[in-house]
Enzyme design. Structure first.
Site, PDB file in Angstrom:
ATOM      1  N   ARG A 259       2.975  15.388  17.584  1.00 16.50           N
ATOM      2  CA  ARG A 259       1.477  16.999  18.026  1.00 16.50           C
ATOM      3  C   ARG A 259       1.613  17.460  17.313  1.00 16.50           C
ATOM      4  O   ARG A 259       0.668  17.928  17.456  1.00 16.50           O
ATOM      5  CB  ARG A 259       0.757  16.414  19.754  1.00 16.50           C
ATOM      6  CG  ARG A 259       0.888  14.930  20.275  1.00 16.50           C
ATOM      7  CD  ARG A 259      -1.077  14.098  20.265  1.00 16.50           C
ATOM      8  NE  ARG A 259      -1.725  14.943  19.772  1.00 16.50           N
ATOM      9  CZ  ARG A 259      -2.312  14.517  21.478  1.00 16.50           C
ATOM     10  NH1 ARG A 259      -1.858  13.485  22.099  1.00 16.50           N
ATOM     11  NH2 ARG A 259      -3.508  15.374  21.986  1.00 16.50           N
TER      12      ARG A 259
ATOM     13  N   GLY B 235       6.329   0.537   5.620  1.00 17.58           N
ATOM     14  CA  GLY B 235       4.939   0.214   7.157  1.00 17.58           C
ATOM     15  C   GLY B 235       5.437  -1.655   6.630  1.00 17.58           C
ATOM     16  O   GLY B 235       5.458  -2.494   5.597  1.00 17.58           O
TER      17      GLY B 235
ATOM     18  N   GLU C 167      -1.125  -5.625  -5.298  1.00 19.17           N
ATOM     19  CA  GLU C 167      -2.035  -6.813  -4.538  1.00 19.17           C
ATOM     20  C   GLU C 167      -2.686  -6.873  -3.806  1.00 19.17           C
ATOM     21  O   GLU C 167      -2.516  -5.866  -2.791  1.00 19.17           O
ATOM     22  CB  GLU C 167      -0.879  -8.147  -4.086  1.00 19.17           C
ATOM     23  CG  GLU C 167      -1.595  -9.036  -3.646  1.00 19.17           C
ATOM     24  CD  GLU C 167      -1.513  -9.598  -2.486  1.00 19.17           C
ATOM     25  OE1 GLU C 167       0.351 -10.247  -1.972  1.00 19.17           O
ATOM     26  OE2 GLU C 167      -2.532  -9.513  -1.432  1.00 19.17           O
TER      27      GLU C 167
ATOM     28  N   GLY D 129      -1.133  -1.471   5.804  1.00 18.82           N
ATOM     29  CA  GLY D 129      -2.532  -1.009   4.559  1.00 18.82           C
ATOM     30  C   GLY D 129      -2.019  -0.484   3.973  1.00 18.82           C
ATOM     31  O   GLY D 129      -2.551   0.258   3.446  1.00 18.82           O
ATOM     32  N   LYS D 130      -0.657   0.024   3.592  1.00 18.69           N
ATOM     33  CA  LYS D 130       0.559   0.145   2.524  1.00 18.69           C
ATOM     34  C   LYS D 130      -0.203   0.501   1.073  1.00 18.69           C
ATOM     35  O   LYS D 130      -1.266   1.357   1.165  1.00 18.69           O
ATOM     36  CB  LYS D 130       1.208  -0.020   2.621  1.00 18.69           C
ATOM     37  CG  LYS D 130       2.875   0.391   3.890  1.00 18.69           C
ATOM     38  CD  LYS D 130       3.920  -0.498   2.597  1.00 18.69           C
ATOM     39  CE  LYS D 130       4.083  -1.882   2.447  1.00 18.69           C
ATOM     40  NZ  LYS D 130       4.132  -2.774   3.475  1.00 18.69           N
TER      41      LYS D 130
ATOM     42  N   ASP E  91       4.920  -2.279  -3.973  1.00 20.69           N
ATOM     43  CA  ASP E  91       5.959  -3.419  -3.189  1.00 20.69           C
ATOM     44  C   ASP E  91       6.561  -2.929  -3.110  1.00 20.69           C
ATOM     45  O   ASP E  91       7.937  -2.987  -2.331  1.00 20.69           O
ATOM     46  CB  ASP E  91       5.298  -5.093  -3.811  1.00 20.69           C
ATOM     47  CG  ASP E  91       5.442  -6.445  -2.830  1.00 20.69           C
ATOM     48  OD1 ASP E  91       4.932  -5.686  -1.875  1.00 20.69           O
ATOM     49  OD2 ASP E  91       6.312  -7.302  -3.170  1.00 20.69           O
TER      50      ASP E  91
ATOM     51  N   HIS F 203      11.385  -1.622   0.029  1.00 24.05           N
ATOM     52  CA  HIS F 203       9.160  -3.067   0.333  1.00 24.05           C
ATOM     53  C   HIS F 203       8.389  -1.571   1.050  1.00 24.05           C
ATOM     54  O   HIS F 203       8.245  -1.052   1.804  1.00 24.05           O
ATOM     55  CB  HIS F 203       9.349  -3.784   1.457  1.00 24.05           C
ATOM     56  CG  HIS F 203       8.282  -4.156   1.087  1.00 24.05           C
ATOM     57  ND1 HIS F 203       7.504  -5.150   1.336  1.00 24.05           N
ATOM     58  CD2 HIS F 203       7.104  -4.556   2.010  1.00 24.05           C
ATOM     59  CE1 HIS F 203       6.555  -5.352   1.001  1.00 24.05           C
ATOM     60  NE2 HIS F 203       6.478  -5.507   1.898  1.00 24.05           N
TER      61      HIS F 203
END
Lengths: 336, 88
Positions: free
Chosen positions: A252, A161, A211, A166-167, A185, A146
């Site tokens: 980091r 994610g 979508e 917000g992919k 998707d 997915h």
């Protein structure tokens, strides 16, 4: 995996140097037979009556030699071994290369037992290597993820994610910036040639739609043009988006190579925290370029740290030189 | 305001990995934390700032913290220096 039948083999849409040039000459009822193993067999020995260690579940390839032998058998009026071969229901199909055709009695037997006869224009050796390539792709290990697969500066980036992180929005902006969408998707990933992960959309005819919440379903090909899409792409980088967690510490420096296992292949992996004001598409773009640099042998984080270490070394040597009285006694000379 | 002087005891000095450790530790506290050497003062929550301090072997720094948990912050950071950032 779904059943892969002889009909599916005929329907494989392969281009140019991959094309199999197959047609069906007879035995059509058998087109629904399943091909269970990605392998082939030259049935020369079986035709002479030697069936020990015969691989019936393989595709049986008749080249020039086998066809010439079939003609010899036809002249002698012998059909027993042919019948023994064609009557087996575990044989998926027989296949003639070099545009060769079976003898009349072979054809009739195949029709009677419903064993499909296929034919190709290609030479046996070339056909065999193409067929093995095609079958190993069909039988390759696969997994559906997915996420969204986009090609960014030539690097295949799989964005993963949770739903709503917000992919698709990130992918949409990447497409808008001139990168290419492979699948949204559901991304089907296949491991080919041992260590190459190829990602596809799960359905070729419904592909390249997205979508977007608030917009609904949009057609990327129509909106952004054919330059904005791709059918398949190797997965070279996985970016996992997740909601920013202030208790969690994120990488980091990036000097350590993180990888994630996908179908037994290690893929470079990044975890990118999302929060308002962070421009995720730009981060993904930069990650893709950094990945290209790494492929060229330049590791930004590592080389930065090497420069730091070198610099610290010279600094500390300098300070030692200036703060300790040097054994040669330059200090004494200068102060007189 | 709490202050403490520390000496860098690991041979390599403060390079990227120790800097990341410092930032990670400093970010756990609400106080403003800074490092000072003889020339400048930098924010202990900024990784690039700490690296560019160029703190090498045997050089000394002052840890400064200002805020509600300043004592804990200074203690936690000086602990890192004591442990040579888990190196050598």
């Amino acid at each position: 995996m779904q059943r892969f039948t002889v009909l599916d083999l005929l329907n494989l849409d392969l281009k140019e140097h991959n094309a199999l040039d197959l047609r069906c000459l007879g035995g059509r009822p058998g087109l629904s037979r399943e091909i269970r193993v990605p392998d082939l067999n030259r049935p020369g020995l079986a035709l002479t009556g030697f069936f020990e260690n015969f691989g019936p579940e393989r595709i049986q390839i008749f080249g020039r030699g086998e066809t010439a032998y079939l003609e010899k058998l036809a002249e002698a009026g012998e059909v027993d071994n042919i019948q023994r071969l064609l009557s087996r229901e575990d044989v998926p199909c027989v296949l003639f290369t070099h545009t060769l055709e079976p003898t009349k009695d072979f054809f009739e037997l195949a029709e009677r037992y419903g064993c499909p006869i296929l034919q190709t224009d290609l030479a046996s050796s070339e056909f065999q290597s193409r067929l093995m390539r095609a079958l190993s792709n069909v039988f390759a290990a696969q997994e559906t993820k997915h996420g969204v697969l986009v090609e960014v500066f030539g690097i295949g980036v799989l964005i993963l994610g949770d739903s709503g992180v917000g992919k698709s929005e990130a992918a949409l902006e990447l497409v808008e910036r001139g990168h290419r969408l492979v699948a949204d998707d559901a991304v089907e990933i296949r491991c080919v040639a041992g260590n190459i992960l190829l990602g596809y959309g799960t359905n070729a005819s419904l592909g390249h739609h997205m979508e977007i919440r608030g917009l609904g379903i949009i057609n990327i090909t129509h909106l952004f043009g054919v330059g904005a899409i791709r059918d398949k792409k190797q997965v070279q980088l996985i970016v996992e988006l997740e909601v920013w967690d202030s208790d969690k510490s994120y990488d980091r420096i990036g000097a350590e190579e993180r990888t994630r296992d996908l179908l037994g292949v290690k893929v470079a992996y990044l975890q990118v925290p999302v929060k308002p004001g962070r421009n995720i598409p730009v981060i993904i773009e930069t990650a893709a370029m950094n990945e290209r640099l790494k492929k060229m042998g330049y590791y930004s984080a590592r080389e930065f740290n090497q420069s730091v270490l070198k610099w610290l070394e010279t600094e500390s040597a300098r300070s030692r030189h200036f703060h300790e009285r040097d054994p040669i006694g330059f200090d004494d000379l200068s102060t007189g | 305001m709490t202050e403490r002087d520390v000496v860098i005891k690991n041979r390599a000095g403060i390079h990227a990995r120790p800097a990341a450790l410092i930032v990670q530790t400093a970010s756990r506290f609400k106080s403003k934390v800074a490092f000072r050497n003889e020339h400048e003062e930098i924010n202990a929550k900024s990784i690039m700032g700490i690296i560019t301090l160029g703190a090498g072997y045997n050089s000394s720094l002052t840890i400064k913290a200002d805020g509600e948990d300043e004592a804990e912050a200074v203690h936690a950071l000086s602990q890192l220096f004591e442990n040579r950032f888990e190196e050598e």
